[in-house]
Scaffold this active site. Structure first.
Site, PDB file in Angstrom:
ATOM      1  N   LYS A   1     -10.699  -4.748  -4.606  1.00  0.00           N
ATOM      2  CA  LYS A   1     -11.723  -3.721  -4.843  1.00  0.00           C
ATOM      3  C   LYS A   1     -11.091  -2.386  -5.213  1.00  0.00           C
ATOM      4  O   LYS A   1     -11.756  -1.508  -5.720  1.00  0.00           O
ATOM      5  CB  LYS A   1     -12.639  -3.584  -3.630  1.00  0.00           C
ATOM      6  CG  LYS A   1     -11.945  -3.392  -2.310  1.00  0.00           C
ATOM      7  CD  LYS A   1     -12.943  -3.585  -1.167  1.00  0.00           C
ATOM      8  CE  LYS A   1     -12.212  -3.827   0.138  1.00  0.00           C
ATOM      9  NZ  LYS A   1     -12.951  -4.544   1.130  1.00  0.00           N
ATOM     10  N   LYS A  54      -3.873 -10.552  -6.553  1.00  0.00           N
ATOM     11  CA  LYS A  54      -5.193 -10.881  -5.982  1.00  0.00           C
ATOM     12  C   LYS A  54      -6.278  -9.950  -6.534  1.00  0.00           C
ATOM     13  O   LYS A  54      -5.989  -8.796  -6.884  1.00  0.00           O
ATOM     14  CB  LYS A  54      -5.147 -10.852  -4.450  1.00  0.00           C
ATOM     15  CG  LYS A  54      -5.123  -9.469  -3.864  1.00  0.00           C
ATOM     16  CD  LYS A  54      -5.492  -9.466  -2.380  1.00  0.00           C
ATOM     17  CE  LYS A  54      -5.520  -8.021  -1.907  1.00  0.00           C
ATOM     18  NZ  LYS A  54      -5.979  -7.778  -0.581  1.00  0.00           N
ATOM     19  N   LYS A  56       0.829  -1.217   0.000  1.00  0.00           N
ATOM     20  CA  LYS A  56       0.000   0.000   0.000  1.00  0.00           C
ATOM     21  C   LYS A  56       0.854   1.254   0.000  1.00  0.00           C
ATOM     22  O   LYS A  56       0.477   2.262  -0.580  1.00  0.00           O
ATOM     23  CB  LYS A  56      -0.978   0.012   1.185  1.00  0.00           C
ATOM     24  CG  LYS A  56      -2.158  -0.920   0.978  1.00  0.00           C
ATOM     25  CD  LYS A  56      -3.324  -0.557   1.864  1.00  0.00           C
ATOM     26  CE  LYS A  56      -4.493  -1.493   1.615  1.00  0.00           C
ATOM     27  NZ  LYS A  56      -5.599  -1.293   2.533  1.00  0.00           N
TER      28      LYS A  56
HETATM   29  P1  TYM Z   1     -10.578  -6.489   3.216  1.00  0.00           P
HETATM   30  O1  TYM Z   1     -11.664  -5.497   3.394  1.00  0.00           O
HETATM   31  O2  TYM Z   1      -9.463  -6.154   2.280  1.00  0.00           O
HETATM   32  O3  TYM Z   1     -11.166  -7.866   2.752  1.00  0.00           O
HETATM   33  C1  TYM Z   1     -12.223  -8.509   3.449  1.00  0.00           C
HETATM   34  C2  TYM Z   1     -12.015 -10.009   3.457  1.00  0.00           C
HETATM   35  O4  TYM Z   1     -11.936 -10.491   2.112  1.00  0.00           O
HETATM   36  C3  TYM Z   1     -10.738 -11.268   1.954  1.00  0.00           C
HETATM   37  N1  TYM Z   1     -10.250 -11.065   0.594  1.00  0.00           N
HETATM   38  C4  TYM Z   1     -10.067 -12.052  -0.296  1.00  0.00           C
HETATM   39  N2  TYM Z   1     -10.244 -13.376  -0.216  1.00  0.00           N
HETATM   40  C5  TYM Z   1      -9.971 -14.101  -1.312  1.00  0.00           C
HETATM   41  N3  TYM Z   1      -9.536 -13.575  -2.487  1.00  0.00           N
HETATM   42  C6  TYM Z   1      -9.339 -12.239  -2.614  1.00  0.00           C
HETATM   43  N4  TYM Z   1      -8.922 -11.739  -3.754  1.00  0.00           N
HETATM   44  C7  TYM Z   1      -9.608 -11.420  -1.486  1.00  0.00           C
HETATM   45  N5  TYM Z   1      -9.537 -10.078  -1.263  1.00  0.00           N
HETATM   46  C8  TYM Z   1      -9.927  -9.880   0.015  1.00  0.00           C
HETATM   47  C9  TYM Z   1      -9.780 -10.713   2.991  1.00  0.00           C
HETATM   48  O5  TYM Z   1      -8.779 -11.655   3.333  1.00  0.00           O
HETATM   49  C10 TYM Z   1     -10.694 -10.426   4.147  1.00  0.00           C
HETATM   50  O6  TYM Z   1     -10.927 -11.593   4.898  1.00  0.00           O
HETATM   51  N6  TYM Z   1      -7.877  -5.819   7.373  1.00  0.00           N
HETATM   52  C11 TYM Z   1      -9.046  -6.482   6.817  1.00  0.00           C
HETATM   53  C12 TYM Z   1     -10.333  -6.080   7.484  1.00  0.00           C
HETATM   54  C13 TYM Z   1     -10.315  -6.278   8.958  1.00  0.00           C
HETATM   55  C14 TYM Z   1     -10.394  -7.506   9.658  1.00  0.00           C
HETATM   56  C15 TYM Z   1     -10.374  -7.162  11.026  1.00  0.00           C
HETATM   57  C16 TYM Z   1     -10.506  -8.835   9.232  1.00  0.00           C
HETATM   58  C17 TYM Z   1     -10.249  -5.269   9.891  1.00  0.00           C
HETATM   59  N7  TYM Z   1     -10.289  -5.815  11.121  1.00  0.00           N
HETATM   60  C18 TYM Z   1     -10.447  -8.158  12.029  1.00  0.00           C
HETATM   61  C19 TYM Z   1     -10.558  -9.825  10.243  1.00  0.00           C
HETATM   62  C20 TYM Z   1     -10.529  -9.488  11.591  1.00  0.00           C
HETATM   63  C21 TYM Z   1      -9.150  -6.107   5.339  1.00  0.00           C
HETATM   64  O7  TYM Z   1      -8.602  -5.137   4.889  1.00  0.00           O
HETATM   65  O8  TYM Z   1      -9.982  -6.922   4.624  1.00  0.00           O
END
Ligand code: TYM
Length: 332
Positions: A200, A197, A115
Site C-alpha cells: 500500500k 510484494k 523500511k
Molecule cells: P500490514 O498492515 O502491512 O498488512 C496486513 C496484512 O496483510 C498481509 N499482506 C499481504 N499478504 C499477501 N500479499 C501481500 N502483498 C501482502 N501485503 C500485506 C500482511 O502479511 C498482514 O497479514 N505488522 C502488521 C500488522 C499487525 C499485526 C499485529 C498482524 C500489527 N499487529 C498482530 C498480526 C498480528 C502489518 O504491518 O501488516
C-alpha cells in the site's frame, strides 16, 4: 458442554489503502476462519506512526479500514474489532516486552531493514521496536492463531520467542501463538515489479489494486501488469509476473493453480489477463458495495469500535495484571 473456541488475532495498519494483497493474504482468511474461532481484529494505528502520517488522513483511513473489515464480511456480533490506540494495554505490555527482547533480534528483522532504507530520514526507535508492539498485540489475548501474509512470518516467530522467554523466566504466562499462512495468496506481488510484494505504500499506484477500486481501473492495471515475453501461462523461473496473476486468479476464483495452468495451455496473455481482471472485479464488487453503505452509517461503525475496545481492554487487562504481578510490580 459447549467447546470453548480458540482465539484468533490479526491486525492491519491504516497506513494506506487496503490492497488486494492485504485482502487475499490476510482479511479473506479471517472471514473464512471467523466461525471456528473467537476473533480479534485490530486497526493497528499505533504501528502506523512508525512512518510519518498526516494526522487527518490517518484518522480518516482508520475509520475507513474498520468499515472495510465490516464490508469484507467480518461479523461484529461474533468478533471484536477495535482501534489499537483505544486499548492502552497494548502500549503497556509493549514496554514490558521491550525489556525481554534483544537488540540483536530486532536488528535481524527484514522489515526494519527495508523500511529504514526507504525512510532513511526517519529511522526512529519505534520502527526498530515495532515487532515488540506486534508481539504485545498478539500475546495480550492469549492468542492461538495469527493469520498473516508471508511478510509477517518473521515478526510472528519473534513474538513466539519473546513469549517462550518470558514463560521460561516467570512460569507459564503467555500462550505461544501459531501462524496461519494461506497456501494461495500469502504473497501477492506488485503488478509493475513482480519480484516485490504488492504494498500500500508503493509510490506507483499501478503496482497495487485497492480493495475498493473501481472496475475499469482494476482492469486497466491488470492489463498493463508486467509479465514476460515467453507467452506461456505456466509457473517457472523468470515468470514471476504470470505466476502472480495465476495466484490472484486462484485466490479470487477458488480454482487451483494446476487447473489454471492446464486450462490456459496454448492461450495468450490477453485472454488470460481479461479473465484475471474479471475474477478480481467480481470478488471485490460486493465488498465495495457494502463498504459504501457502512461509510454512510458512521454511528453504527462507531458503536462497533467503541464496544470492541471496551471488550478488548477487559480481556487485555487480565493478561497485563498477570504480567505485572509476575515481574514484581506492587498491586494497585
Ligand atoms: P500490514 O498492515 O502491512 O498488512 C496486513 C496484512 O496483510 C498481509 N499482506 C499481504 N499478504 C499477501 N500479499 C501481500 N502483498 C501482502 N501485503 C500485506 C500482511 O502479511 C498482514 O497479514 N505488522 C502488521 C500488522 C499487525 C499485526 C499485529 C498482524 C500489527 N499487529 C498482530 C498480526 C498480528 C502489518 O504491518 O501488516
Amino acid at each position: 458442554m459447549e467447546e470453548v473456541k480458540k482465539i484468533l488475532y490479526s491486525a492491519v495498519q491504516p497506513s494506506g489503502c487496503v490492497t488486494l494483497g492485504n485482502y487475499l493474504g490476510a482479511i479473506k482468511n479471517w472471514v473464512d476462519l471467523q466461525e471456528s474461532y473467537n476473533c480479534m481484529y485490530c486497526v493497528a494505528d499505533l504501528h502506523s506512526i512508525t512512518v510519518r502520517q498526516t494526522p487527518a488522513d490517518l484518522r480518516k483511513r482508520s475509520v475507513e479500514l474498520l468499515s472495510l473489515f465490516l464490508a469484507c464480511g467480518l461479523d461484529p456480533e461474533k468478533n471484536i474489532m477495535y482501534f489499537q490506540s483505544h486499548v492502552p494495554a497494548h502500549a503497556e505490555l509493549a514496554w514490558i516486552l521491550n525489556c525481554y527482547t534483544y537488540m540483536g533480534e530486532l536488528s535481524r528483522m527484514t522489515q526494519f531493514k527495508d523500511k529504514s532504507q526507504r525512510h532513511a530520514d526517519n529511522i526512529n526507535a519505534g520502527l526498530f521496536t515495532y515487532p515488540v508492539l506486534m508481539a504485545a498485540d498478539i500475546l495480550l489475548y492469549q492468542t492461538d492463531l495469527v493469520p498473516v501474509g508471508v511478510d509477517q512470518k518473521q515478526h510472528l516467530e519473534l513474538a513466539r520467542d519473546i513469549a517462550a522467554r518470558f514463560n521460561g523466566i516467570y512460569s507459564e504466562t503467555f500462550k505461544i501463538p501459531e501462524p496461519y499462512i494461506a497456501k494461495v495468496g500469502a504473497k501477492i506481488m506488485s503488478l509493475t515489479e513482480p519480484t516485490k510484494k504488492m504494498s500500500k505504500s508503493d509510490p506507483n499506484p499501478k503496482g497495487f489494486i485497492s480493495v475498493v477500486e473501481d472496475a475499469d481501473s482494476i482492469a486497466k492495471k491488470i492489463k498493463s501488469a508486467v509479465t514476460d515475453s515467453e507467452g506461456s501461462i505456466r509457473r517457472g523461473e523468470g515468470k514471476e509476473g504470470i505466476e502472480n496473476l495465476m495466484s490472484i486468479l486462484s485466490a479470487t476464483s477458488g480454482e487451483s493453480i494446476e487447473s489454471i495452468e492446464s486450462r490456459f495451455a496454448g492461450k495468450g496473455y490477453g485472454e488470460f489477463k481479461a479473465e484475471v481482471a474479471e475474477a478480481v472485479v467480481e470478488c471485490l464488487r460486493p465488498i465495495k458495495e457494502k463498504y459504501d453503505q457502512y461509510m454512510q452509517d458512521k454511528a453504527y461503525v462507531e458503536k462497533v469500535y467503541t464496544e470492541g475496545a471496551q471488550h478488548a481492554q477487559y480481556l487485555a487487562r487480565r493478561t497485563l495484571d498477570k504480567v505485572y504481578r509476575k515481574v514484581g510490580f506492587v498491586k494497585r
